[in-house]
Design a protein around this motif. Structure first.
Motif, PDB file in Angstrom:
ATOM      1  N   SER A 197       0.880  -0.962   0.081  1.00 33.34           N
ATOM      2  CA  SER A 197      -0.172   0.100   0.033  1.00 33.34           C
ATOM      3  C   SER A 197       0.972   1.308   0.132  1.00 33.34           C
ATOM      4  O   SER A 197       1.451   1.578   1.034  1.00 33.34           O
ATOM      5  N   ALA A 198       1.473   1.708  -1.138  1.00 34.78           N
ATOM      6  CA  ALA A 198       2.216   2.656  -1.475  1.00 34.78           C
ATOM      7  C   ALA A 198       1.743   4.159  -1.263  1.00 34.78           C
ATOM      8  O   ALA A 198       0.582   4.369  -1.543  1.00 34.78           O
ATOM      9  N   PRO A 199       2.422   4.862  -0.535  1.00 30.83           N
ATOM     10  CA  PRO A 199       1.813   6.300  -0.349  1.00 30.83           C
ATOM     11  C   PRO A 199       1.797   7.221  -1.874  1.00 30.83           C
ATOM     12  O   PRO A 199       2.691   6.812  -2.510  1.00 30.83           O
ATOM     13  N   GLY A 200       1.020   8.273  -1.669  1.00 31.40           N
ATOM     14  CA  GLY A 200       0.820   9.166  -2.915  1.00 31.40           C
ATOM     15  C   GLY A 200       1.983   9.716  -2.836  1.00 31.40           C
ATOM     16  O   GLY A 200       2.684  10.358  -1.854  1.00 31.40           O
ATOM     17  N   PHE A 201       2.212  10.664  -3.970  1.00 33.12           N
ATOM     18  CA  PHE A 201       3.595  11.515  -4.156  1.00 33.12           C
ATOM     19  C   PHE A 201       3.371  12.534  -2.966  1.00 33.12           C
ATOM     20  O   PHE A 201       4.491  12.926  -2.359  1.00 33.12           O
TER      21      PHE A 201
END
Length: 300
Positions: free
Chosen positions: A174-178
């Motif tokens: 679950s990767a963070p947004g930029f």
């Protein structure tokens, strides 16, 4: 929106006329990022993908010439020159740099075994974006970056961008947004965790919708906080301009297609939307839609 938290460095039309067509050589990009980093920014977000090895690497340049056009000694000297990707990696590894990624359904990289510097913990919202493929920079650069953030952010049904995702499901991650990752780096946040209707940043609740996206207050990004990339690369901008700020580097030259519509304008560079989102996250200027409003709308 003030110029206190965020600065933008644009590869604009004037910069391209000055230095040359985009993409620039990795050496030029390294010089650009180094001139930003010496100003002691809190974080540098690179809204650019380096998906292939530098096309101007020494062995590729030497291979352009036939054996009778380039003597063996000269060829050996060219091949022994430093790799531009290594020079850029040296700058990325010694500065608080975040590299952008983009999740897609196109024929790109599989997300398995892709390293993320941080992840959003906990159970992601039910409708969070979950594309199966990933656009990412080469490992030589990505593996030494301080952060990695997802640039996904589809517009609303009317084609207008009103929000940015705070996280994207990429494979098992679950990767963070930029913008979220830049705000995390700038504020030394140790943990991001999904919660009911919010993303917790070290316990501070940031409201989200069911896609894990943030609505925020948009405005006109201040002109005095926008710098031409060519001027920065040539050392014509004082490093102090970036001190204590988040610096977002993006492309705005003709033909780059990073243009979106927002409530305030039909043609705005995407990098400016990300910069405004970072400012909103730092200042807490987000928009929430309370449950009672939904109930009132239903009654109406």
């Amino acid at each position: 929106i003030s110029a206190d938290n965020v600065a933008v460095v644009l590869v604009d039309e004037v910069s391209v006329q000055d230095i040359g067509a985009w993409p620039w050589s990795r050496y030029t990009v390294a010089r650009l990022l180094n001139n930003i980093s010496v100003g002691d920014p809190k974080a540098i977000g690179v809204d650019v993908y380096f998906t292939e090895a530098d096309p101007m690497r020494p062995e590729a340049f030497a291979a352009l010439y036939l054996d009778d056009e380039l003597d063996p000694e000269t060829r050996a000297k060219i091949i022994a020159l430093p790799q531009m990707d290594e020079i850029l990696a040296g700058v990325v590894s010694t500065s608080p740099t975040e590299l952008a990624r983009f999740a897609t359904s196109a024929n790109e990289k599989s997300p398995e075994n892709v390293f993320f510097a941080s992840e959003n913990l906990g159970q992601a919202p039910p409708n969070v974006l979950q594309p199966p493929k990933l656009v990412a920079s080469i490992p030589a650069l990505a593996d030494v970056a301080t952060g990695h953030g997802m640039l996904n952010g589809p517009p609303d049904t009317d084609g207008v961008v009103r929000r940015v995702p705070l996280g994207v499901k990429v494979g098992d991650a679950s990767a963070p947004g930029f913008a979220m990752e830049l705000a995390r780096l700038a504020q030394d946040v140790e943990e991001l965790r999904w919660s009911e209707g919010a993303l917790l940043a070290d316990g501070s609740a940031i409201p989200i919708d069911q896609t894990g996206s943030l609505r925020f207050k948009m405005g006109e990004f201040p002109e005095e906080a926008i710098y031409r990339a060519a001027a920065v690369a040539k050392g014509q901008v004082a490093p102090e301009a970036f001190a204590g700020k988040v610096v977002v580097v993006g492309v705005a030259a003709t033909g780059t297609f990073d243009i979106v519509a927002t409530p305030l304008g039909s043609q705005i560079f995407g990098v400016l939307v990300q910069a405004m989102a970072v400012d909103a996250l730092i200042e807490g200027q987000w928009l929430a839609r309370p449950v009672f409003v939904i109930a009132l709308e239903g009654v109406a």
